[in-house]
Scaffold this motif. Structure first.
Motif, PDB file in Angstrom:
ATOM      1  N   ARG A   1      -7.100  -8.801  88.584  1.00 50.92           N
ATOM      2  CA  ARG A   1      -6.752  -8.026  89.778  1.00 50.92           C
ATOM      3  C   ARG A   1      -5.578  -8.638  90.560  1.00 50.92           C
ATOM      4  O   ARG A   1      -4.904  -7.955  91.318  1.00 50.92           O
ATOM      5  CB  ARG A   1      -7.994  -7.955  90.664  1.00 50.92           C
ATOM      6  CG  ARG A   1      -7.888  -7.020  91.805  1.00 50.92           C
ATOM      7  CD  ARG A   1      -9.226  -6.961  92.530  1.00 50.92           C
ATOM      8  NE  ARG A   1      -9.153  -6.032  93.617  1.00 50.92           N
ATOM      9  CZ  ARG A   1      -8.596  -6.315  94.786  1.00 50.92           C
ATOM     10  NH1 ARG A   1      -8.084  -7.484  95.011  1.00 50.92           N
ATOM     11  NH2 ARG A   1      -8.568  -5.397  95.735  1.00 50.92           N
ATOM     12  N   VAL A   2      -5.336  -9.933  90.386  1.00 53.23           N
ATOM     13  CA  VAL A   2      -4.278 -10.637  91.117  1.00 53.23           C
ATOM     14  C   VAL A   2      -3.065 -10.728  90.190  1.00 53.23           C
ATOM     15  O   VAL A   2      -3.061 -11.490  89.229  1.00 53.23           O
ATOM     16  CB  VAL A   2      -4.746 -12.040  91.558  1.00 53.23           C
ATOM     17  CG1 VAL A   2      -3.651 -12.744  92.351  1.00 53.23           C
ATOM     18  CG2 VAL A   2      -6.030 -11.950  92.372  1.00 53.23           C
TER      19      VAL A   2
ATOM     20  N   TYR B   1      -1.938 -15.374  82.828  1.00 48.58           N
ATOM     21  CA  TYR B   1      -3.004 -15.297  81.832  1.00 48.58           C
ATOM     22  C   TYR B   1      -2.502 -14.621  80.555  1.00 48.58           C
ATOM     23  O   TYR B   1      -2.685 -15.135  79.455  1.00 48.58           O
ATOM     24  CB  TYR B   1      -4.211 -14.539  82.385  1.00 48.58           C
ATOM     25  CG  TYR B   1      -5.221 -14.227  81.316  1.00 48.58           C
ATOM     26  CD1 TYR B   1      -6.034 -15.225  80.800  1.00 48.58           C
ATOM     27  CD2 TYR B   1      -5.335 -12.942  80.797  1.00 48.58           C
ATOM     28  CE1 TYR B   1      -6.945 -14.944  79.785  1.00 48.58           C
ATOM     29  CE2 TYR B   1      -6.232 -12.659  79.792  1.00 48.58           C
ATOM     30  CZ  TYR B   1      -7.040 -13.669  79.296  1.00 48.58           C
ATOM     31  OH  TYR B   1      -7.929 -13.388  78.287  1.00 48.58           O
ATOM     32  N   GLU B   2      -1.871 -13.469  80.705  1.00 42.58           N
ATOM     33  CA  GLU B   2      -1.394 -12.723  79.538  1.00 42.58           C
ATOM     34  C   GLU B   2      -0.336 -13.515  78.762  1.00 42.58           C
ATOM     35  O   GLU B   2      -0.308 -13.487  77.539  1.00 42.58           O
ATOM     36  CB  GLU B   2      -0.823 -11.365  79.957  1.00 42.58           C
ATOM     37  CG  GLU B   2      -1.867 -10.391  80.468  1.00 42.58           C
ATOM     38  CD  GLU B   2      -2.908  -9.995  79.428  1.00 42.58           C
ATOM     39  OE1 GLU B   2      -2.591  -9.991  78.214  1.00 42.58           O
ATOM     40  OE2 GLU B   2      -4.049  -9.711  79.818  1.00 42.58           O
TER      41      GLU B   2
ATOM     42  N   ILE C   1     -17.139  -9.728  85.794  1.00 46.81           N
ATOM     43  CA  ILE C   1     -16.676  -9.243  87.107  1.00 46.81           C
ATOM     44  C   ILE C   1     -15.807 -10.312  87.767  1.00 46.81           C
ATOM     45  O   ILE C   1     -14.747 -10.018  88.335  1.00 46.81           O
ATOM     46  CB  ILE C   1     -17.870  -8.871  88.005  1.00 46.81           C
ATOM     47  CG1 ILE C   1     -18.639  -7.697  87.416  1.00 46.81           C
ATOM     48  CG2 ILE C   1     -17.397  -8.547  89.422  1.00 46.81           C
ATOM     49  CD1 ILE C   1     -20.017  -7.500  88.025  1.00 46.81           C
ATOM     50  N   GLY C   2     -16.240 -11.578  87.687  1.00 45.83           N
ATOM     51  CA  GLY C   2     -15.477 -12.676  88.275  1.00 45.83           C
ATOM     52  C   GLY C   2     -14.104 -12.807  87.662  1.00 45.83           C
ATOM     53  O   GLY C   2     -13.116 -13.025  88.362  1.00 45.83           O
ATOM     54  N   PHE C   3     -14.010 -12.648  86.349  1.00 46.14           N
ATOM     55  CA  PHE C   3     -12.714 -12.711  85.671  1.00 46.14           C
ATOM     56  C   PHE C   3     -11.800 -11.586  86.157  1.00 46.14           C
ATOM     57  O   PHE C   3     -10.619 -11.810  86.445  1.00 46.14           O
ATOM     58  CB  PHE C   3     -12.898 -12.621  84.152  1.00 46.14           C
ATOM     59  CG  PHE C   3     -11.606 -12.619  83.403  1.00 46.14           C
ATOM     60  CD1 PHE C   3     -10.903 -13.796  83.208  1.00 46.14           C
ATOM     61  CD2 PHE C   3     -11.080 -11.440  82.903  1.00 46.14           C
ATOM     62  CE1 PHE C   3      -9.691 -13.798  82.526  1.00 46.14           C
ATOM     63  CE2 PHE C   3      -9.877 -11.435  82.220  1.00 46.14           C
ATOM     64  CZ  PHE C   3      -9.183 -12.617  82.038  1.00 46.14           C
ATOM     65  N   ASN C   4     -12.349 -10.389  86.256  1.00 45.59           N
ATOM     66  CA  ASN C   4     -11.543  -9.253  86.736  1.00 45.59           C
ATOM     67  C   ASN C   4     -11.065  -9.468  88.162  1.00 45.59           C
ATOM     68  O   ASN C   4      -9.912  -9.171  88.481  1.00 45.59           O
ATOM     69  CB  ASN C   4     -12.323  -7.948  86.619  1.00 45.59           C
ATOM     70  CG  ASN C   4     -12.435  -7.474  85.195  1.00 45.59           C
ATOM     71  OD1 ASN C   4     -11.581  -7.755  84.368  1.00 45.59           O
ATOM     72  ND2 ASN C   4     -13.511  -6.779  84.894  1.00 45.59           N
TER      73      ASN C   4
ATOM     74  N   ARG D   1     -21.684  -6.197  93.148  1.00 48.79           N
ATOM     75  CA  ARG D   1     -22.167  -6.446  91.787  1.00 48.79           C
ATOM     76  C   ARG D   1     -22.132  -7.933  91.455  1.00 48.79           C
ATOM     77  O   ARG D   1     -23.033  -8.446  90.805  1.00 48.79           O
ATOM     78  CB  ARG D   1     -21.349  -5.633  90.779  1.00 48.79           C
ATOM     79  CG  ARG D   1     -21.621  -4.137  90.887  1.00 48.79           C
ATOM     80  CD  ARG D   1     -20.820  -3.255  89.941  1.00 48.79           C
ATOM     81  NE  ARG D   1     -20.452  -3.836  88.677  1.00 48.79           N
ATOM     82  CZ  ARG D   1     -19.223  -3.810  88.171  1.00 48.79           C
ATOM     83  NH1 ARG D   1     -18.239  -3.224  88.825  1.00 48.79           N
ATOM     84  NH2 ARG D   1     -18.963  -4.351  86.997  1.00 48.79           N
ATOM     85  N   TYR D   2     -21.091  -8.625  91.892  1.00 50.46           N
ATOM     86  CA  TYR D   2     -20.962 -10.051  91.585  1.00 50.46           C
ATOM     87  C   TYR D   2     -22.025 -10.877  92.296  1.00 50.46           C
ATOM     88  O   TYR D   2     -22.567 -11.826  91.728  1.00 50.46           O
ATOM     89  CB  TYR D   2     -19.567 -10.558  91.965  1.00 50.46           C
ATOM     90  CG  TYR D   2     -19.335 -11.984  91.539  1.00 50.46           C
ATOM     91  CD1 TYR D   2     -18.872 -12.268  90.257  1.00 50.46           C
ATOM     92  CD2 TYR D   2     -19.603 -13.057  92.386  1.00 50.46           C
ATOM     93  CE1 TYR D   2     -18.672 -13.570  89.833  1.00 50.46           C
ATOM     94  CE2 TYR D   2     -19.412 -14.364  91.975  1.00 50.46           C
ATOM     95  CZ  TYR D   2     -18.956 -14.616  90.697  1.00 50.46           C
ATOM     96  OH  TYR D   2     -18.778 -15.907  90.282  1.00 50.46           O
TER      97      TYR D   2
END
Length: 149
Positions: A122-123, A130-131, A114-117, A100-101
Motif C-alpha cells: 500500500r505504501v 520490494y518489487e 494483511i500486514g504485508f499489504n 481484520r488485522y
C-alpha cells in the motif's frame, strides 16, 4: 533581546533572517509498521474496533493527545491504512483492513497477508523497493535511496 540584535544585524547587512525550521513532507510513513500498530490495537481493545473519541482513547492510553509522539502515532497509523482520522480529528476509527488485522480471531496467515499489504504493498515507495529487490539480497541504504530518487 538576542532576536532583536539578529534582526538589526540582518537589516544592516541586507540579509533576510530565516524563519526557523522547515518541514519535510514524506511520501511514506516515518515510523515502522510495528511502531504504528499500538494505536490500532488500542482501538480494538478499548472500543471493540468501533469509532472512538480521540481524547477518550488517549486518556485510556494515559498519553497526551496533543503531544508530538501521539500526533505521530495517529499520522503514521493512518499512512499505513490501519486507522482513519487525523491527530486533530474528533474521532478515530479502524479501517476495514485495520479491523481484520487486529481482530482477536485473525489467523497468523491472514494477519501476515494483511500486514504485508498494509506495510509494503500500500505504501508506494516501499512497494517499489520490494518489487525491485524481491528474491535478492537487500542492498546498502544508499542504493535504496538512489532507486527511489
Amino acid at each position: 533581546m538576542a532576536k532583536a540584535n539578529v534582526a538589526k544585524i540582518a537589516k544592516r547587512n541586507k540579509v533576510q533572517p530565516t524563519s526557523g525550521r522547515t518541514r519535510t513532507t514524506r511520501l511514506y510513513p516515518a515510523w515502522t509498521f510495528e511502531q504504528a500498530l499500538p494505536l490500532a490495537k488500542a482501538i480494538q481493545d478499548f472500543a471493540s474496533g468501533e469509532r472512538v473519541s480521540r481524547l477518550t482513547l488517549f486518556k485510556q492510553l494515559d498519553k497526551s493527545p496533543t503531544s508530538s509522539s501521539s500526533q505521530n502515532l495517529v499520522t503514521n497509523s493512518a499512512k499505513y491504512g490501519l486507522t482513519s482520522g487525523s491527530y486533530v480529528a474528533e474521532y478515530l476509527e479502524l479501517t476495514e483492513d485495520g479491523k481484520r488485522y487486529t481482530a482477536a480471531n485473525a489467523s497468523e496467515a491472514d494477519r501476515a497477508s494483511i500486514g504485508f499489504n498494509l506495510a509494503i504493498k500500500r505504501v508506494e515507495p516501499f512497494n517499489i523497493l520490494y518489487e525491485r529487490f524481491k528474491g535478492k539480497r537487500l542492498p546498502a541504504h544508499e542504493v535504496l535511496a538512489d532507486v527511489l530518487r
